[in-house]
Design a protein around this motif. Structure first.
Motif, PDB file in Angstrom:
ATOM      1  N   ILE A   1      -7.436   5.742   1.995  1.00 23.38           N
ATOM      2  CA  ILE A   1      -7.286   4.307   1.490  1.00 23.38           C
ATOM      3  C   ILE A   1      -8.362   3.306   1.676  1.00 23.38           C
ATOM      4  O   ILE A   1      -8.621   2.615   0.919  1.00 23.38           O
ATOM      5  CB  ILE A   1      -5.980   3.830   2.087  1.00 23.38           C
ATOM      6  CG1 ILE A   1      -5.138   2.850   1.183  1.00 23.38           C
ATOM      7  CG2 ILE A   1      -6.079   3.355   3.409  1.00 23.38           C
ATOM      8  CD1 ILE A   1      -3.493   2.669   1.515  1.00 23.38           C
ATOM      9  N   PHE A   2      -9.019   3.677   2.589  1.00 24.54           N
ATOM     10  CA  PHE A   2     -10.106   2.617   2.810  1.00 24.54           C
ATOM     11  C   PHE A   2     -11.498   2.958   2.285  1.00 24.54           C
ATOM     12  O   PHE A   2     -12.482   3.458   2.884  1.00 24.54           O
ATOM     13  CB  PHE A   2     -10.455   2.364   4.413  1.00 24.54           C
ATOM     14  CG  PHE A   2      -9.391   1.365   5.056  1.00 24.54           C
ATOM     15  CD1 PHE A   2      -9.501   0.286   4.941  1.00 24.54           C
ATOM     16  CD2 PHE A   2      -8.382   1.859   5.805  1.00 24.54           C
ATOM     17  CE1 PHE A   2      -8.687  -0.834   5.535  1.00 24.54           C
ATOM     18  CE2 PHE A   2      -7.340   1.067   6.048  1.00 24.54           C
ATOM     19  CZ  PHE A   2      -7.542  -0.394   5.948  1.00 24.54           C
TER      20      PHE A   2
ATOM     21  N   ALA B   1     -13.596   0.761  -3.508  1.00 26.14           N
ATOM     22  CA  ALA B   1     -13.235  -0.033  -4.584  1.00 26.14           C
ATOM     23  C   ALA B   1     -11.788  -0.606  -3.795  1.00 26.14           C
ATOM     24  O   ALA B   1     -11.606  -1.815  -4.147  1.00 26.14           O
ATOM     25  CB  ALA B   1     -12.836   0.977  -5.480  1.00 26.14           C
ATOM     26  N   ASN B   2     -11.151  -0.024  -3.067  1.00 24.94           N
ATOM     27  CA  ASN B   2      -9.853  -0.590  -2.544  1.00 24.94           C
ATOM     28  C   ASN B   2     -10.260  -1.913  -1.531  1.00 24.94           C
ATOM     29  O   ASN B   2      -9.673  -3.014  -1.628  1.00 24.94           O
ATOM     30  CB  ASN B   2      -9.145   0.340  -1.742  1.00 24.94           C
ATOM     31  CG  ASN B   2      -8.408   1.408  -2.727  1.00 24.94           C
ATOM     32  OD1 ASN B   2      -8.094   0.814  -3.849  1.00 24.94           O
ATOM     33  ND2 ASN B   2      -7.912   2.338  -2.178  1.00 24.94           N
ATOM     34  N   LEU B   3     -11.267  -1.662  -0.915  1.00 26.90           N
ATOM     35  CA  LEU B   3     -11.694  -2.941   0.189  1.00 26.90           C
ATOM     36  C   LEU B   3     -11.973  -4.042  -0.660  1.00 26.90           C
ATOM     37  O   LEU B   3     -11.794  -5.175  -0.129  1.00 26.90           O
ATOM     38  CB  LEU B   3     -12.822  -2.253   1.288  1.00 26.90           C
ATOM     39  CG  LEU B   3     -12.305  -1.640   2.177  1.00 26.90           C
ATOM     40  CD1 LEU B   3     -13.472  -0.971   3.285  1.00 26.90           C
ATOM     41  CD2 LEU B   3     -11.315  -2.278   3.162  1.00 26.90           C
TER      42      LEU B   3
ATOM     43  N   GLN C   1      -0.612   3.392  -2.980  1.00 25.48           N
ATOM     44  CA  GLN C   1      -1.213   4.341  -3.111  1.00 25.48           C
ATOM     45  C   GLN C   1      -1.125   5.598  -2.387  1.00 25.48           C
ATOM     46  O   GLN C   1      -1.674   6.549  -2.534  1.00 25.48           O
ATOM     47  CB  GLN C   1      -2.959   4.163  -3.534  1.00 25.48           C
ATOM     48  CG  GLN C   1      -3.279   3.120  -4.424  1.00 25.48           C
ATOM     49  CD  GLN C   1      -4.801   2.655  -4.382  1.00 25.48           C
ATOM     50  OE1 GLN C   1      -5.565   3.382  -3.718  1.00 25.48           O
ATOM     51  NE2 GLN C   1      -5.197   1.740  -5.118  1.00 25.48           N
ATOM     52  N   THR C   2      -0.636   5.182  -1.167  1.00 25.56           N
ATOM     53  CA  THR C   2      -0.372   6.377   0.046  1.00 25.56           C
ATOM     54  C   THR C   2       0.893   6.385   0.551  1.00 25.56           C
ATOM     55  O   THR C   2       1.493   5.211   0.560  1.00 25.56           O
ATOM     56  CB  THR C   2      -1.491   6.099   0.847  1.00 25.56           C
ATOM     57  OG1 THR C   2      -1.391   7.120   2.109  1.00 25.56           O
ATOM     58  CG2 THR C   2      -1.316   4.740   1.560  1.00 25.56           C
TER      59      THR C   2
ATOM     60  N   SER D   1      -0.160   6.478   8.758  1.00 23.26           N
ATOM     61  CA  SER D   1      -1.081   6.127   9.653  1.00 23.26           C
ATOM     62  C   SER D   1      -2.058   5.333   8.736  1.00 23.26           C
ATOM     63  O   SER D   1      -2.605   4.224   9.465  1.00 23.26           O
ATOM     64  CB  SER D   1      -1.907   7.369  10.199  1.00 23.26           C
ATOM     65  OG  SER D   1      -2.716   8.208   9.185  1.00 23.26           O
ATOM     66  N   GLN D   2      -2.220   5.797   7.487  1.00 23.56           N
ATOM     67  CA  GLN D   2      -2.991   4.561   6.877  1.00 23.56           C
ATOM     68  C   GLN D   2      -2.244   3.344   6.309  1.00 23.56           C
ATOM     69  O   GLN D   2      -2.961   2.369   6.407  1.00 23.56           O
ATOM     70  CB  GLN D   2      -3.362   5.370   5.363  1.00 23.56           C
ATOM     71  CG  GLN D   2      -4.451   6.773   5.582  1.00 23.56           C
ATOM     72  CD  GLN D   2      -5.027   7.280   4.445  1.00 23.56           C
ATOM     73  OE1 GLN D   2      -5.384   6.481   3.481  1.00 23.56           O
ATOM     74  NE2 GLN D   2      -4.912   8.531   4.110  1.00 23.56           N
ATOM     75  N   VAL D   3      -0.871   3.502   6.313  1.00 19.66           N
ATOM     76  CA  VAL D   3      -0.107   2.382   6.005  1.00 19.66           C
ATOM     77  C   VAL D   3      -0.293   1.371   7.162  1.00 19.66           C
ATOM     78  O   VAL D   3      -0.511   0.215   7.070  1.00 19.66           O
ATOM     79  CB  VAL D   3       1.166   2.548   5.782  1.00 19.66           C
ATOM     80  CG1 VAL D   3       2.272   1.350   5.634  1.00 19.66           C
ATOM     81  CG2 VAL D   3       1.315   3.437   4.372  1.00 19.66           C
ATOM     82  N   LEU D   4      -0.030   1.884   8.234  1.00 24.13           N
ATOM     83  CA  LEU D   4      -0.328   1.160   9.590  1.00 24.13           C
ATOM     84  C   LEU D   4      -1.775   0.669   9.715  1.00 24.13           C
ATOM     85  O   LEU D   4      -1.676  -0.490  10.357  1.00 24.13           O
ATOM     86  CB  LEU D   4       0.070   1.896  10.755  1.00 24.13           C
ATOM     87  CG  LEU D   4       1.643   2.434  11.085  1.00 24.13           C
ATOM     88  CD1 LEU D   4       1.794   3.321  12.027  1.00 24.13           C
ATOM     89  CD2 LEU D   4       2.485   1.115  10.896  1.00 24.13           C
TER      90      LEU D   4
END
Length: 212
Positions: A3-4, A7-9, A173-174, A178-181
């Motif tokens: 997720i990081f 583009a997302n950042l 997107q996810t 762990s990525q959400v947190l």
């Protein structure tokens, strides 16, 4: 999916930049309008004073989100204009009461001294009363600034591309916990750094005033 990525950042930080722009413009316009409202309520003829009092109480006694939705659905314009307008009409009422409290703290002898020197009302306000007033209320004004920044997250509800909205889009997107947190933590950190930085400025100002 990671997720990081760049583009997302970039997308998230664009939203963070919009949050800063919207909040800064809303704060500046709210202080300007709030000052006018405070002066009218405090010193104008009674009909005008009552009208301003009604304005202030209307916005102080209703939720900010209500006015964001109202402006969003009734006013045409780009999202920056709509967002700033919604926050200005609401926050100016709060700023007006803060500034009016500062006006009430100024001794009447200041007005008498100004009149004895031939100052008119506007010159007295601009040169003598308002500088002392703002010196008194700066901590409260800065406190309200942090409230504006935090409340700007309400704009995500009307799809304004501010910080919480861009974060929410990326988060969709996810489903990886762990990525959400991690994304929540990143969002928390940026909000904290911005608002804690303002708090440090207020504390430094208060220490300087006490030392003086």
């Amino acid at each position: 999916m990671e997720i990081f990525n760049a583009a997302n950042l970039g997308f998230i930080m664009g939203g963070f930049g919009n949050t800063i722009i919207i909040s800064a413009l809303a704060i500046v316009f709210s202080i300007a309008l709030g000052t006018v409202l405070a002066l009218v309520k405090q010193y104008a003829v009674k009909p005008l004073s009552l009208l301003v009092s009604a304005y202030i109480e209307l916005f102080r006694c209703t939720p900010n989100l209500l006015w964001i939705l109202f402006i969003y659905f009734t006013v045409k314009g780009n999202y920056i204009f709509i967002s700033v307008l919604a926050f200005t009409i609401f926050t100016s009422a709060v700023m007006a009461e803060i500034i009016r409290g500062g006006l009430n703290s100024i001794p009447t002898s200041q007005f008498e001294a100004a009149q004895s020197q031939g100052f008119g009302f506007f010159a007295t306000m601009r040169l003598i009363i308002l500088p002392q007033t703002f010196k008194t209320v700066i901590p409260a004004l800065f406190s309200q600034c942090t409230t504006v920044i935090k409340d700007s997250s309400y704009l995500a509800g009307v799809n304004v591309a501010e910080f919480m909205y861009t974060t929410k889009v990326v988060m969709a997107q996810t489903s990886n916990l762990s990525q959400v947190l991690l994304l929540y933590g990143f969002t928390f950190l940026l909000y904290f750094v911005l608002n804690f930085g303002i708090s440090l400025i207020v504390r430094a100002y208060q220490r300087r005033v006490v030392a003086a």
